[in-house]
Motif scaffolding. Structure first.
Motif, PDB file in Angstrom:
ATOM      1  N   PRO A   1       0.814  -1.225   0.000  1.00 46.48           N
ATOM      2  CA  PRO A   1       0.000   0.000   0.000  1.00 46.48           C
ATOM      3  C   PRO A   1       0.847   1.275   0.000  1.00 46.48           C
ATOM      4  CG  PRO A   1      -0.820  -1.553   1.640  1.00 46.48           C
ATOM      5  CD  PRO A   1       0.490  -2.091   1.133  1.00 46.48           C
ATOM      6  N   ALA A   2       1.986   1.260   0.693  1.00 43.90           N
ATOM      7  CA  ALA A   2       2.849   2.435   0.710  1.00 43.90           C
ATOM      8  C   ALA A   2       3.417   2.712  -0.683  1.00 43.90           C
ATOM      9  CB  ALA A   2       3.979   2.256   1.723  1.00 43.90           C
ATOM     10  N   MET A   3       3.758   1.679  -1.441  1.00 45.34           N
ATOM     11  CA  MET A   3       4.263   1.879  -2.805  1.00 45.34           C
ATOM     12  C   MET A   3       3.164   2.438  -3.700  1.00 45.34           C
ATOM     13  SD  MET A   3       6.485   1.974  -5.204  1.00 45.34           S
ATOM     14  CE  MET A   3       7.949   1.256  -4.500  1.00 45.34           C
ATOM     15  N   ALA A   4       1.957   1.921  -3.566  1.00 42.03           N
ATOM     16  CA  ALA A   4       0.842   2.453  -4.359  1.00 42.03           C
ATOM     17  C   ALA A   4       0.619   3.930  -4.028  1.00 42.03           C
ATOM     18  CB  ALA A   4      -0.424   1.635  -4.109  1.00 42.03           C
ATOM     19  N   GLU A   5       0.738   4.264  -2.754  1.00 41.47           N
ATOM     20  CA  GLU A   5       0.575   5.650  -2.325  1.00 41.47           C
ATOM     21  C   GLU A   5       1.671   6.524  -2.933  1.00 41.47           C
ATOM     22  OE1 GLU A   5      -1.027   7.224   1.797  1.00 41.47           O
ATOM     23  OE2 GLU A   5       1.049   6.537   1.981  1.00 41.47           O
TER      24      GLU A   5
END
Length: 120
Positions: free
Chosen positions: A28-32
């Motif tokens: 999720p942090a990479m998508a963000e």
């Protein structure tokens, strides 16, 4: 290409059983990151057991704003309990490819919490 801000990180899990938690936070942090204002590109690779990110930003300010976004902040707060790592950020005239990013990280990155490293 005008100067861009490059951020290279590398995290190594403290134990294999931290992998599910790591991935549940990292994805999720990479998508963000990929959708963050000012982000020009972000990718990740695992190299020799180290989980790396390479992100390219319009400015250091844009990258720093991303650091406080909810999913990334959650991951950063969990990080000390599950991994160790090093990071480097710098301005450049171009975005490095993965082999060059890894060389820069190995030579210049600093442990999290250490004084900031700078390229000459």
């Amino acid at each position: 290409m005008a100067q861009v801000y490059i951020s290279i990180t590398g995290l190594k899990l403290k134990a294999i059983w931290h992998a599910p938690r790591f991935w549940s936070l990292a994805m999720p942090a990479m998508a963000e990151a990929q959708s963050a204002p000012g982000n020009l590109g972000a990718s990740a690779r695992s190299i020799d057991g180290v989980h790396h990110t390479l992100s390219i930003w319009e400015s250091e300010a844009a990258m720093r704003a991303f650091l406080t976004m909810p999913r990334h902040l959650k991951a950063m707060r969990a990080f000390p309990g599950i991994a160790t790592g090093k990071t480097i950020g710098f301005y450049a005239d171009y975005a490095p490819d993965w082999p060059e990013a890894r060389r820069i990280w190995e030579a210049k990155a600093r442990e999290y919490g250490a004084p900031r490293a700078r390229l000459p």
